[in-house]
Scaffold this motif. Sequence first.
Motif, PDB file in Angstrom:
ATOM      1  N   MET A  58       0.830  -1.193   0.000  1.00 17.12           N
ATOM      2  CA  MET A  58       0.000   0.000   0.000  1.00 17.12           C
ATOM      3  C   MET A  58       0.870   1.250   0.000  1.00 17.12           C
ATOM      4  O   MET A  58       1.794   1.357   0.789  1.00 17.12           O
ATOM      5  N   ALA A  59       0.579   2.136  -0.903  1.00 15.83           N
ATOM      6  CA  ALA A  59       1.447   3.308  -1.036  1.00 15.83           C
ATOM      7  C   ALA A  59       1.300   4.211   0.178  1.00 15.83           C
ATOM      8  O   ALA A  59       0.216   4.385   0.723  1.00 15.83           O
ATOM      9  N   LEU A  60       2.417   4.772   0.613  1.00 17.06           N
ATOM     10  CA  LEU A  60       2.382   5.644   1.776  1.00 17.06           C
ATOM     11  C   LEU A  60       2.034   7.067   1.398  1.00 17.06           C
ATOM     12  O   LEU A  60       1.830   7.908   2.260  1.00 17.06           O
ATOM     13  N   GLY A  61       1.997   7.356   0.088  1.00 16.16           N
ATOM     14  CA  GLY A  61       1.622   8.685  -0.349  1.00 16.16           C
ATOM     15  C   GLY A  61       2.677   9.718  -0.048  1.00 16.16           C
ATOM     16  O   GLY A  61       2.365  10.896   0.100  1.00 16.16           O
ATOM     17  N   ARG A  62       3.929   9.317   0.084  1.00 15.94           N
ATOM     18  CA  ARG A  62       4.986  10.314   0.293  1.00 15.94           C
ATOM     19  C   ARG A  62       5.926  10.236  -0.893  1.00 15.94           C
ATOM     20  O   ARG A  62       6.162   9.182  -1.461  1.00 15.94           O
TER      21      ARG A  62
END
Lengths: 128, 139
Positions: A1-5
């Motif tokens: 799951m992408a951490l969005g950073r």
Amino acid sequence: MALGRKVRLLAGAKYKGGGPMLAWALHRISGLAIVIFVSLHVLASFLTQQLGSDLGISINIIYESIYFQLAIVFCAIFHGVNGFRIILLDIWPRLVRYQKESTWLEWFVVLPLYTLTAFIMIRRFLAG
Amino acid sequence: MQSRVMPKPGWNLEYLMWIFTRISGLSLILMAALGVSLGLLMGARTQLDLGTLMRWTFFPNANHVLDSEIPDIYLWSNGFWQVMQILVVVFAATHGFNGLRVVLEDYTSPGFWQSALRFFIFLLWIFFGLVGIYVILGS
């Protein structure tokens, strides 16, 4: 799951994760290499076996070359030994404290195993 | 900045695949050890070179040892080895394509394209699993 950073490649490469980070990166790279290799090899075998195609034969000729075999043997040995290390650390989480030491121990297993294999394979290749 | 969506604890896909990755990884190591041990018992030490023995260890298919000085190929191609190969293919394909999914999900964000990639990997998994089993039974 992408951490969005957003971490740029250079910034990521500067991160001093040491041995465990190297093991993590090599585990991914070798794993992806094995997936690509095995999939193409299965496909090539299918083409050769069922359709008698030249494409399958030419793919398998690349795979049987000594350079490719040396690379894929390293991937397989490293992925196997590192995976075993991960399983041991998962079963006994208290050992995670010694994560860095565990990667050193791992190289003490991988390097002799791989060097010996590569040595015998190269010697045989040079002998013809 | 979007924060990570945590999966609920319990028997979900992530947890099942986490366990499966460990069990299948250990099984693949053990099956490789069994393959190389039985190969040596069948005379690999004098009949195979090291590269051939390595290929046999990773995948016990008779085509891998066809070019060696083996007197009886049936010993290396019977039903036991076919069952072993199918186990290796199913475990390795599931382990490998799940790993591919995990890596891709690290570099994509949830949304249409991630779902599309996941579905594509699912199709690849089914395809290569079936083709692998077909090749084993046909060789």
